[in-house]
Enzyme design. Structure first.
Site, PDB file in Angstrom:
ATOM      1  N   ASP A 169       0.922  -1.113   0.260  1.00  0.00           N
ATOM      2  CA  ASP A 169      -0.049   0.078   0.019  1.00  0.00           C
ATOM      3  C   ASP A 169       0.969   1.644   0.500  1.00  0.00           C
ATOM      4  OD1 ASP A 169      -2.473   1.941   1.082  1.00  0.00           O
ATOM      5  OD2 ASP A 169      -3.404  -0.531   0.905  1.00  0.00           O
ATOM      6  N   HIS A 202      -2.954   5.979   3.709  1.00  0.00           N
ATOM      7  CA  HIS A 202      -4.387   4.931   3.039  1.00  0.00           C
ATOM      8  C   HIS A 202      -3.489   3.833   3.932  1.00  0.00           C
ATOM      9  CE1 HIS A 202      -5.980   1.917   0.536  1.00  0.00           C
ATOM     10  NE2 HIS A 202      -7.123   3.205   0.525  1.00  0.00           N
ATOM     11  N   SER A 356     -11.951  -1.093   0.125  1.00  0.00           N
ATOM     12  CA  SER A 356     -10.207  -0.985   0.985  1.00  0.00           C
ATOM     13  C   SER A 356     -10.409  -1.613   2.767  1.00  0.00           C
ATOM     14  CB  SER A 356      -9.544   0.808   0.780  1.00  0.00           C
ATOM     15  OG  SER A 356      -8.751   0.964  -0.428  1.00  0.00           O
TER      16      SER A 356
END
Length: 575
Positions: A169, A202, A356
């Site tokens: 990620d 994220h 996600s």
């Protein structure tokens, strides 16, 4: 609570991190049958108030202990004087469960306490299955782990530091207080160094959903409390990165010991390099979870649509897909709660919504299973995730995942009964009753015990020697009802479940001698069913009112079955 969002811009020839939508948490729902029709249309933050310290009593039920020297006549008189009837007898511990008319409980207690035959009188208490409940400050806002039965799964395992989940990620925030001690060495493929720090946020959120440190009175609970996370940075500060970089990160994670790879990223484009990297991970026994995307589309999204990845959509607290979740039964396999509390880069917590956010829920479940059994193979684990998912969710091939059921299906917990046993046959002397064991997860072996009850389905006693899958009704059974207890066992433990009672046994045309009563047989039964329809799994026709015990929730019924099973064993072992 801080909120955050991830960019959603599209970059040619690149894959983007799926967006974390800046919306609040949907209303909390605890049970598999809970519903919240407004959750998808108008999600909003909500707090859950629990009443865990309150005692719940079974209506109209008392438990009495008998004095050692009490005679049957004295006990019968004490029960009659109290206006009660006997629901159940547990002979091994000289205990009876009594049913008392509504509004007469206190008077019955006073009457029983005055009897010399009664040692003690108690209100019957309802207990719930033990769940491991975290003390983390934001736990009450985490509806997602509850929805997938994580607290029950945590009774079996909280994970293992030796189990590594790779978060491929944007990197991670090493300084976040709820992520301390979480990480094993990773790599930054964007800057080509060994310091995969998060410059976007994220990856930090994803890591927190998977394995935030739990039971530390800080922030949130992670799905796998003690698992390790390997941060592999393949997306830059804009949240995007080329497929070749992502492929390199996947291969690196595999070669450095990751058992699970979380890919909360994707796009409509694909390359052979990325597909080959996912296939390489699968060939090495690594479970690859990938987000299905957030455009509300059925267009295939990669790498989620690859055959070697498990694709994950996002569900509301009422088990509907969020409007923004991608879907497609031909390529989206699983679903998981799509709005979760997560750590924010730089400190604090936010509402993390998107596929996600759903994907790390499934990664955490896979990590729990592998923590219990590191030798578990990839195919068996993936099959268990699919087989135990809740079906009927539009746009998803298998359904919403269930942590407890996954572990049970793999034999990593004691057996779990999901559909209760039932009895098939005609309730008439001379006929055979057949056992239907119900549906079990993780049962290595099954054992059967038949019980004879009064016409109301109460005061059940075990029939000596009746341990076959069939039971031949005799004259002694006429006027009684019959109940089945199924005991399942595996290497992790033993669980028991009870059927409903049969119809009242009637006299047959050729009633067999009473001396043969209770003898098991191996003959076949008739094609008719006695009692409840197949969907309910058990007897109990219209002429026989259900026992008050049968009206209890399934988990309480299972507890009663286990107590009955223990009592049976104690009686059998007595000299």
């Amino acid at each position: 609570m801080r909120r955050f969002s991830s960019p959603r811009r599209r970059v040619p020839a690149a894959l983007l991190a799926t967006a974390a939508l800046a919306i609040g948490l949907p209303a909390l729902a605890l049970g598999d049958d809970a519903s919240d029709p407004s959750a998808e249309a108008a999600p909003h933050p909500i707090s859950l108030v629990t009443n865990e310290t309150a005692v719940e009593y079974a209506p109209g039920q008392l438990v009495v202990g008998l004095e050692d020297d009490a005679t049957k006549a004295e006990v019968k008189t004490a029960v009659q004087d109290a206006g009660a009837t006997v629901d159940q007898s547990i002979g091994a511990i000289d205990t009876k469960v009594l049913q008392v008319p509504t509004g007469q409980v206190e008077e019955a207690i006073d009457s029983l306490e005055d009897s010399a035959a009664i040692e003690y009188v108690e209100r019957e208490v309802i207990l719930e299955a033990t769940d491991t409940v975290p003390n983390d400050t934001l736990w009450q806002e985490q509806w997602g782990p509850r929805r997938v039965r994580a607290p029950r799964a945590w009774d079996a395992t909280k994970g293992s530091p030796g189990l590594v989940v790779a978060v491929v990620d944007t990197g991670v925030d090493y300084g976040h207080p709820d992520l301390q001690g979480l990480f094993v060495p990773g790599y930054d493929f964007v800057n080509n160094d060994a310091d995969p720090r998060d410059d976007q946020g994220h990856g930090t959120a994803v890591a927190g959903v998977i394995a935030a440190r739990t039971q530390n009175r800080e922030g949130q609970a992670g799905m796998c409390w003690k698992c390790s996370v390997m941060p592999v940075k393949v997306l830059d500060r804009s949240g995007s990165g080329p497929t070749s970089t992502i492929a390199a990160g996947i291969v690196w994670a595999v070669s450095h010991g990751a058992r699970v790879i979380n890919l909360s990223l994707g796009g409509a484009g694909t390359t052979q390099a990325l597909q080959d990297a996912v296939a390489y991970a699968a060939s090495k026994g690594v479970v690859v979870l990938a987000a299905a995307g957030n455009s509300g589309s059925s267009t295939k999204f990669y790498p989620a649509a690859y055959a070697d990845a498990l694709s994950v959509a996002a569900t509301t607290s009422s088990d509907n897909l969020y409007d923004w979740s991608n879907r497609g039964r031909d390529w989206v396999q699983l679903a998981a709660p799509g709005c979760n509390v997560a750590p924010v880069r730089g400190g604090g917590y936010g509402d993390f919504c998107g596929t996600s956010s759903a994907t790390p829920i499934v990664s955490g479940i896979a990590a729990l299973a592998l923590s219990l059994d590191p030798s578990l193979d990839k195919d068996s684990l993936e099959q268990a995730l699919r087989r135990t998912a809740r079906h009927g969710i539009g746009g998803v091939e298998y359904g919403r995942v269930n942590a407890l059921y996954t572990l049970a299906a793999l034999g990593l917990t004691a057996p779990l009964n999901t559909v209760r046993p039932r009895i098939v046959g005609t309730a008439r002397s001379g006929e055979n009753l057949e056992a239907r064991s119900g549906r079990w997860l993780g049962a290595g072996s099954l054992a059967y015990r038949w019980q004879r009850c009064d016409p109301r389905g109460l005061s059940c006693t075990t029939i000596p020697g009746a341990t076959s899958q069939t039971y031949r009704l005799r004259r002694l059974d006429i006027g009684s009802t019959i109940r089945l207890l199924v005991r399942a066992q595996n290497s992790r433990g033993t669980k028991a479940a009870l059927s409903k009672v049969s119809d009242v046994v009637k006299r047959g045309a050729d009633a067999a001698p009473a001396a043969a009563a209770g003898a098991p047989t191996s003959g076949g039964g008739s094609g008719s069913t006695s009692g409840a329809p197949p969907s309910g799994g058990g007897g109990g026709g219209t002429g026989t009112p259900p026992s008050p015990l049968e009206a209890l929730p399934p988990e309480i019924g299972t507890a009663v079955a286990e107590i009955t099973s223990m009592a049976d064993a104690a009686v059998a072992a007595s000299p």
